[in-house]
Scaffold this motif. Structure first.
Motif, PDB file in Angstrom:
ATOM      1  N   LEU A 148       0.827  -1.207   0.000  1.00 39.68           N
ATOM      2  CA  LEU A 148       0.000   0.000   0.000  1.00 39.68           C
ATOM      3  C   LEU A 148       0.864   1.261   0.000  1.00 39.68           C
ATOM      4  N   ILE A 149       1.955   1.183   0.760  1.00 37.66           N
ATOM      5  CA  ILE A 149       2.845   2.353   0.788  1.00 37.66           C
ATOM      6  C   ILE A 149       3.491   2.563  -0.585  1.00 37.66           C
TER       7      ILE A 149
ATOM      8  N   GLY B 122       2.383   1.532  -3.458  1.00 35.24           N
ATOM      9  CA  GLY B 122       1.371   1.997  -4.413  1.00 35.24           C
ATOM     10  C   GLY B 122       1.094   3.472  -4.251  1.00 35.24           C
ATOM     11  N   SER B 123       1.058   3.940  -3.001  1.00 35.20           N
ATOM     12  CA  SER B 123       0.789   5.372  -2.773  1.00 35.20           C
ATOM     13  C   SER B 123       1.939   6.233  -3.287  1.00 35.20           C
ATOM     14  N   VAL B 124       3.171   5.840  -2.947  1.00 34.13           N
ATOM     15  CA  VAL B 124       4.322   6.652  -3.336  1.00 34.13           C
ATOM     16  C   VAL B 124       4.491   6.664  -4.863  1.00 34.13           C
TER      17      VAL B 124
ATOM     18  N   GLY C   9       2.295   6.040  -7.104  1.00 36.85           N
ATOM     19  CA  GLY C   9       1.153   6.725  -7.728  1.00 36.85           C
ATOM     20  C   GLY C   9       1.390   8.224  -7.746  1.00 36.85           C
ATOM     21  N   TRP C  10       1.895   8.725  -6.581  1.00 37.20           N
ATOM     22  CA  TRP C  10       2.182  10.162  -6.549  1.00 37.20           C
ATOM     23  C   TRP C  10       3.279  10.521  -7.550  1.00 37.20           C
TER      24      TRP C  10
ATOM     25  N   SER D  86       2.369   1.299  -9.225  1.00 38.96           N
ATOM     26  CA  SER D  86       1.382   1.746  -8.246  1.00 38.96           C
ATOM     27  C   SER D  86       0.155   0.845  -8.255  1.00 38.96           C
TER      28      SER D  86
ATOM     29  N   PHE E  70      -0.839  -1.371  -5.039  1.00 39.33           N
ATOM     30  CA  PHE E  70      -2.116  -1.231  -4.355  1.00 39.33           C
ATOM     31  C   PHE E  70      -2.884  -2.544  -4.340  1.00 39.33           C
TER      32      PHE E  70
END
Length: 334
Positions: free
Chosen positions: A234-235, A237-239, A241-242, A283, A287
Motif C-alpha cells: 500500500l505504501i 502503491g501510494s508513493v 502513484g504520486w 502503483s 495497491f
C-alpha cells in the motif's frame, strides 16, 4: 459402720476442726448463709440450700449447723455425703461435755438412726488403672485427685453420674463417665489415652510443568509477513502513484497535440511519459497486492487461535524508489 480417711474422696466432705473464733463479720455472713440455706432446704431447693449451709458451717462451725447440713444432703439424695456429715456430727457430740450432749440428745438420736438407715444404701466404687499405665498417671474423680492408696479399693460415692479423668505426664486426658445406683458396687478399670501418632504432612501433587513455549505457529508467521508485505504494498502503491502523477504532469508540459490521436513531445516529455507509465503500473500492482495481502492477513489472524505465549515477530521493510521504478525490501526475525 466405720469409715476411714478416704470417705472424703469424691464426696466433697467438709472436715470439722477446732478453729479460732470467727470475726463478727464472718459470724454475720455465716448466719445469713444458714438462714438462706435452711429456707431453700425446707422449700425443696437442695441444689442451692445445701451449698449455702456448707458455707455457713465453714465460716462458723457449730453442731446444729452440721446436723442441718447432713439432713439437707440426705434429702438431696447425696447419701454418701450425708452419712459422712452425720458421722462428723456424732464425733463432735462425743467430744462435748455431759451437759452439752443432753442438749443434742434429740439430734443425736436422729443422726444415729440416719446412719444406720443410709449405710447399706451407699454405693461402692472401685477405680484402678490398667496394668502398664505410665508412672505418674493422675486420676481425678469429679475433680478430686485420687492418690495411689485410693486406687483398687472400694470407696463410698453418691448415687448418680460421675466423671473420672486419667492423664499420664505429657499425654492427653481420658474422660470416663458413668452412673451408679444406690447399694450398687461397681469396679472400673481406667484407660490412659496415649498421644496420637503424628500424622505426616500431606504430600502435595507436583504442579504440572508449563507447556514449552513453541512460539508462534508457521501459519501465524506467514500471516505476519503477509501483513507486512500488504502494508508495504500500500505504501509503495501510494508513493509510486504520486510519482506517476508528477511524471504525467511533466510529460503534459513538454508535449503538444498535433492531431486528436497524435502528439509531439520534447525528449523530456517522452522520458516523463514513459516513467509515468512504469510508475503507474507499479502503483497499480502495489495497491492491488497490498489490499489482497493485508485483507488475507487480517482474516487469518482473526480466525486462528492465539498460541499460549507468542512473542511478536520482528518485521521491517525498506521502501526504494527511483526514476526507473520503485520497490520494497522486507527484513524479519521470527
Amino acid at each position: 459402720m466405720r469409715f476411714s480417711w478416704f470417705r472424703s474422696i469424691c464426696l466433697g466432705v467438709l472436715g470439722v476442726a477446732v478453729a479460732a473464733p470467727a470475726s463478727a463479720q464472718a459470724l454475720a455472713v455465716a448466719e445469713s448463709h444458714f438462714d438462706r440455706g435452711r429456707a431453700d432446704m425446707l422449700a425443696g431447693r437442695y441444689e442451692t440450700g445445701c451449698p449455702a449451709l456448707a458455707e455457713s458451717q465453714r465460716l462458723d462451725p457449730r453442731p446444729g449447723r452440721l446436723f442441718t447440713l447432713a439432713e439437707c444432703e440426705a434429702k438431696w439424695g447425696r447419701i454418701a455425703t450425708a452419712l459422712a456429715r452425720y458421722n462428723d456430727y456424732l464425733a463432735m457430740v462425743d467430744r462435748m461435755s455431759e451437759a452439752e450432749r443432753v442438749k443434742q440428745s434429740a439430734r443425736q438420736k436422729i443422726a444415729l438412726g440416719q446412719r444406720s438407715a443410709l449405710a447399706p444404701l451407699v454405693p461402692q466404687l472401685t477405680l484402678s488403672l490398667r496394668p502398664g499405665a505410665p508412672a505418674g498417671t493422675r486420676v481425678q474423680c469429679d475433680g478430686m485427685t485420687l492418690e495411689q492408696p485410693s486406687l483398687g479399693v472400694a470407696l463410698p460415692v453418691d448415687p448418680g453420674e460421675h466423671v473420672v479423668t486419667t492423664q499420664a505426664p505429657g499425654w492427653p486426658a481420658t474422660e470416663t463417665r458413668f452412673t451408679i445406683d444406690r447399694s450398687e458396687s461397681k469396679a472400673i478399670v481406667l484407660e490412659v489415652k496415649p498421644p496420637a501418632a503424628a500424622k505426616p504432612p500431606p504430600v502435595k501433587p507436583p504442579a504440572p510443568a508449563p507447556a514449552p513455549d513453541q512460539g508462534p505457529s508457521g501459519l501465524r508467521v506467514v500471516t505476519y509477513v503477509a501483513g507486512g508485505l500488504g502494508v508495504a504494498g500500500l505504501i509503495v502503491g501510494s508513493v509510486t502513484g504520486w510519482m506517476a502523477l508528477d511524471a504525467s504532469g511533466v510529460a503534459a508540459d513538454n508535449c503538444r497535440d498535433v492531431s486528436p490521436d497524435r502528439a509531439r513531445c520534447k525528449p523530456d516529455g517522452l522520458d516523463a511519459g514513459n516513467r509515468a507509465k512504469r510508475l503507474g503500473l507499479v502503483s497499480t500492482v502495489g495497491f492491488g497486492a497490498g489490499v489482497a495481502l493485508a485483507g488475507a492477513s487480517a482474516l487469518v489472524f482473526l480466525l486462528e487461535p492465539s498460541p499460549r505465549r507468542q512473542p511478536a515477530p520482528e518485521v521491517s521493510w525498506e521502501l526504494t524508489a527511483g526514476q526507473a521504478g520503485g520497490g520494497v525490501v522486507v527484513r524479519g526475525r521470527w
